[in-house]
Scaffold this motif. Sequence first.
Motif, PDB file in Angstrom:
ATOM      1  N   GLU A 192      10.253   4.619  -5.354  1.00  0.00           N
ATOM      2  CA  GLU A 192       8.963   4.317  -5.957  1.00  0.00           C
ATOM      3  C   GLU A 192       8.052   3.641  -4.933  1.00  0.00           C
ATOM      4  O   GLU A 192       8.511   2.858  -4.105  1.00  0.00           O
ATOM      5  CB  GLU A 192       9.143   3.385  -7.160  1.00  0.00           C
ATOM      6  CG  GLU A 192       9.818   4.031  -8.352  1.00  0.00           C
ATOM      7  CD  GLU A 192       9.925   3.073  -9.524  1.00  0.00           C
ATOM      8  OE1 GLU A 192       9.715   3.510 -10.663  1.00  0.00           O
ATOM      9  OE2 GLU A 192      10.209   1.878  -9.281  1.00  0.00           O
ATOM     10  N   GLN A 193       6.777   3.955  -5.000  1.00  0.00           N
ATOM     11  CA  GLN A 193       5.811   3.380  -4.073  1.00  0.00           C
ATOM     12  C   GLN A 193       4.798   2.556  -4.853  1.00  0.00           C
ATOM     13  O   GLN A 193       4.165   3.057  -5.789  1.00  0.00           O
ATOM     14  CB  GLN A 193       5.094   4.500  -3.303  1.00  0.00           C
ATOM     15  CG  GLN A 193       6.041   5.363  -2.485  1.00  0.00           C
ATOM     16  CD  GLN A 193       5.337   6.552  -1.861  1.00  0.00           C
ATOM     17  OE1 GLN A 193       4.405   7.098  -2.428  1.00  0.00           O
ATOM     18  NE2 GLN A 193       5.787   6.945  -0.679  1.00  0.00           N
ATOM     19  N   GLU A 239      -0.310   0.099  -9.332  1.00  0.00           N
ATOM     20  CA  GLU A 239       0.178   1.456  -9.583  1.00  0.00           C
ATOM     21  C   GLU A 239       1.531   1.659  -8.917  1.00  0.00           C
ATOM     22  O   GLU A 239       1.793   1.116  -7.827  1.00  0.00           O
ATOM     23  CB  GLU A 239      -0.818   2.485  -9.062  1.00  0.00           C
ATOM     24  CG  GLU A 239      -2.164   2.446  -9.770  1.00  0.00           C
ATOM     25  CD  GLU A 239      -3.155   3.419  -9.182  1.00  0.00           C
ATOM     26  OE1 GLU A 239      -4.168   3.715  -9.864  1.00  0.00           O
ATOM     27  OE2 GLU A 239      -2.939   3.884  -8.036  1.00  0.00           O
ATOM     28  N   CYS A 273       1.332   0.160  -5.105  1.00  0.00           N
ATOM     29  CA  CYS A 273       0.059  -0.112  -4.448  1.00  0.00           C
ATOM     30  C   CYS A 273      -0.893  -0.747  -5.461  1.00  0.00           C
ATOM     31  O   CYS A 273      -0.622  -0.798  -6.666  1.00  0.00           O
ATOM     32  CB  CYS A 273      -0.557   1.159  -3.866  1.00  0.00           C
ATOM     33  SG  CYS A 273      -0.926   2.425  -5.083  1.00  0.00           S
ATOM     34  N   SER A 286      -4.323  -0.742  -7.535  1.00  0.00           N
ATOM     35  CA  SER A 286      -5.290   0.234  -8.038  1.00  0.00           C
ATOM     36  C   SER A 286      -6.707  -0.224  -7.707  1.00  0.00           C
ATOM     37  O   SER A 286      -6.931  -1.355  -7.267  1.00  0.00           O
ATOM     38  CB  SER A 286      -5.141   0.399  -9.546  1.00  0.00           C
ATOM     39  OG  SER A 286      -5.577  -0.782 -10.210  1.00  0.00           O
ATOM     40  N   THR A 340       8.667  -0.566  -2.526  1.00  0.00           N
ATOM     41  CA  THR A 340       8.887  -0.421  -3.959  1.00  0.00           C
ATOM     42  C   THR A 340       8.400  -1.666  -4.708  1.00  0.00           C
ATOM     43  O   THR A 340       8.199  -2.722  -4.091  1.00  0.00           O
ATOM     44  CB  THR A 340      10.383  -0.238  -4.261  1.00  0.00           C
ATOM     45  OG1 THR A 340      11.080  -1.463  -3.933  1.00  0.00           O
ATOM     46  CG2 THR A 340      10.980   0.907  -3.449  1.00  0.00           C
ATOM     47  N   HIS A 373       3.910   4.903  -7.782  1.00  0.00           N
ATOM     48  CA  HIS A 373       3.978   6.353  -7.622  1.00  0.00           C
ATOM     49  C   HIS A 373       5.428   6.775  -7.423  1.00  0.00           C
ATOM     50  O   HIS A 373       6.162   6.156  -6.642  1.00  0.00           O
ATOM     51  CB  HIS A 373       3.138   6.786  -6.424  1.00  0.00           C
ATOM     52  CG  HIS A 373       1.693   6.386  -6.550  1.00  0.00           C
ATOM     53  ND1 HIS A 373       0.841   6.928  -7.484  1.00  0.00           N
ATOM     54  CD2 HIS A 373       0.959   5.473  -5.862  1.00  0.00           C
ATOM     55  CE1 HIS A 373      -0.357   6.378  -7.369  1.00  0.00           C
ATOM     56  NE2 HIS A 373      -0.312   5.487  -6.395  1.00  0.00           N
ATOM     57  N   HIS A 393       0.809  -1.225   0.000  1.00  0.00           N
ATOM     58  CA  HIS A 393       0.000   0.000   0.000  1.00  0.00           C
ATOM     59  C   HIS A 393       0.845   1.280   0.000  1.00  0.00           C
ATOM     60  O   HIS A 393       0.678   2.155   0.861  1.00  0.00           O
ATOM     61  CB  HIS A 393      -0.948   0.003   1.200  1.00  0.00           C
ATOM     62  CG  HIS A 393      -2.047   1.018   1.083  1.00  0.00           C
ATOM     63  ND1 HIS A 393      -2.911   1.054   0.012  1.00  0.00           N
ATOM     64  CD2 HIS A 393      -2.414   2.044   1.910  1.00  0.00           C
ATOM     65  CE1 HIS A 393      -3.768   2.056   0.188  1.00  0.00           C
ATOM     66  NE2 HIS A 393      -3.480   2.665   1.320  1.00  0.00           N
ATOM     67  N   GLY A 394       1.777   1.366  -0.926  1.00  0.00           N
ATOM     68  CA  GLY A 394       2.566   2.580  -1.074  1.00  0.00           C
ATOM     69  C   GLY A 394       3.744   2.701  -0.136  1.00  0.00           C
ATOM     70  O   GLY A 394       4.435   3.728  -0.140  1.00  0.00           O
ATOM     71  N   GLU A 395       4.005   1.668   0.667  1.00  0.00           N
ATOM     72  CA  GLU A 395       5.088   1.744   1.641  1.00  0.00           C
ATOM     73  C   GLU A 395       6.328   0.969   1.225  1.00  0.00           C
ATOM     74  O   GLU A 395       7.331   0.973   1.951  1.00  0.00           O
ATOM     75  CB  GLU A 395       4.594   1.252   3.009  1.00  0.00           C
ATOM     76  CG  GLU A 395       3.460   2.107   3.569  1.00  0.00           C
ATOM     77  CD  GLU A 395       3.156   1.799   5.026  1.00  0.00           C
ATOM     78  OE1 GLU A 395       4.107   1.605   5.796  1.00  0.00           O
ATOM     79  OE2 GLU A 395       1.970   1.737   5.378  1.00  0.00           O
TER      80      GLU A 395
END
Length: 358
Positions: free
Chosen positions: A83-84, A76, A86, A88, A22, A78, A18-20
């Motif tokens: 890079e993060q 995705e 997660c 979609s 790479t 980010h 979840h974005g935490e």
Amino acid sequence: MNVQFEEGLFLIAAARFHGERTPQAIVHLLRGRKNNQVIADAALFGTSMLYGVMQSISADDVRNRLDTLIERGWIEVHPGVKEQVCCSLVGEEELKKREKVFRYEACLNAVTSVHEKVRAVRFWKKLSLFVQTASHLAEGETLFYPVVEQRELQQEVKKVLLENSDRRMLVSQVKREITRWMEECNEEERQLILRRLSGKVRAGLTYRQLADTLHTAEGAAALHIIRLAAEQLARMESSSYPLLMKLADRRTGEAGLTRTAQQTRLLLNKGYSFEEIVHRRGLKPGTIEDHLVEIAIADPDFDIRKFVSQEKIKRIQAVMSEKGLKKIREIRLEVGDEYSFLEIRLASVRALQGGGRS
């Protein structure tokens, strides 16, 4: 490997990170990279059951399959300092479809660490070999191809067999205990256990054959066998399962620890301090810290209060709960610089294990 099942593995990892982390962290997890950080992340994000599920596939191939899902828009990435990755919204919908079929969550919830997964795998292998060997010996047959070729596990099973010379009694006993185990299972789970085990009269099915029989994916059948073994280990008591208990590694054993962490654990058991271990091993303090975190993950009874106070443990765990934080640096911003990264890492491990022994 079934494509839909495989896609679900990537989607779960992306959703849990979840974005935490790479995209490469997903590759390291699925390939089972033998690295303290990868093992710690698996525990931190509840993905330990996924560790190493694609170890037979090259890193480039795993990354290419991940990139396909990124290009498809299911996962995705980010930009940032790092890079993060997660999942979609579209990816989450696809994951829901696959969850209904393959029931990943049940498998993920069965183990809290890579070490618990290793313990479950070892237990299942020893049980499979024990059942096969005992059933052959009971019929006077000594020549057969063992279902497990690992010499270490063969020796452990042999030790249990030598404790009782009455082979027929052993067969009866293991049948009773497996029957008792299956009373806790639904019909599909019973079929997984029974059809996978080999005996004198009937060879167990391969995972592909199991998948065809039960209309699932080969990888799903393998994961659910490990899940069932892990769940059995968690509830098993010697009074009800005296024979199966002999086939189970002790919870605080060394199974799954990297070799270098085992060496650090040995010095800890001999009473050496952190500083003494750093000096004796000639390693950087950060490396020994990694070992301590790995040991804490492997052994919920390992006393982390030698390295972090009870007061700090409570504060760190409260921040994690109240703020929903998992990133070590973000937790440190909340608690302050007087908390070391080691203290935060150890306390966070225990929080994810439901407390354990502080």
